[in-house]
Scaffold this motif. Structure first.
Motif: not given
Length: 173
Positions: A141-164
């Motif tokens: 979650i730290f790596v993804v947050g650093y590279h895409i620059g979104v807030r923690l709340g947005t990161l926590r809501k990510l689901e696998w179908e959003q990841v390609d």
């Protein structure tokens, strides 16, 4: 169908802002909004103590402006004050829709300018040091947050179908 229970709302002439705030809480509960606990906290901690005893029919811009002054003295951000005043606006809207209406009008309440600039960015060197020190379960979650620059709340809501993984994309929707 059973008859509806008698209304427990006060007579319109006696309605206070506190009564209107109760309508907002009930509205959130009926709509099963997950944020009802946050709403109730905001109302009980800040709004009701400052505005609850004001007669709703006498509430005006001066009351809202005084609320802004008080909350700023308490070091609340303009964004926080705006969220709280949005609750008050909603309270008056619901009070007008009540049957019988608890208020005849919805007062104008100003919206404050918000400084939404994000802060707290880290440099590459700091990132690498932190990454090494983080427990394994937090690294992704730290790596993804650093590279895409979104807030923690947005990161926590990510689901696998959003990841390609094939295209290396994360879709934020």
């Amino acid at each position: 169908f059973a008859a509806a229970p008698p209304s427990v709302s006060p007579a319109p002439a006696r309605a206070k802002v506190s009564d209107l705030l109760d309508l907002v809480i009930a509205d959130y509960q009926i709509a099963k909004k997950r944020s009802v606990a946050d709403l109730t906290y905001r109302i009980d901690k800040n709004i009701r103590p400052n505005l609850g005893s004001v007669h709703a029919g006498l509430f005006g811009t001066a009351n809202a402006d005084r609320y802004i002054q008080v909350r700023r003295e308490q070091k609340a951000s303009d964004a926080t004050i705006n969220r709280e005043l949005a609750i008050v606006r909603r309270a008056f809207s619901l009070g007008m829709r009540a049957d019988p209406p608890l208020v005849a009008r919805k007062p104008w309440i100003r919206r404050l300018e918000e400084d939404n600039a994000r802060t707290g960015f880290i440099e590459d060197e700091q990132y690498r040091v932190l990454l090494k020190k983080l427990p394994a379960q937090l690294r992704a979650i730290f790596v993804v947050g650093y590279h895409i620059g979104v807030r923690l709340g947005t990161l926590r809501k990510l689901e696998w179908e959003q990841v390609d993984l094939k295209t290396g994309e994360i879709r934020l929707f």
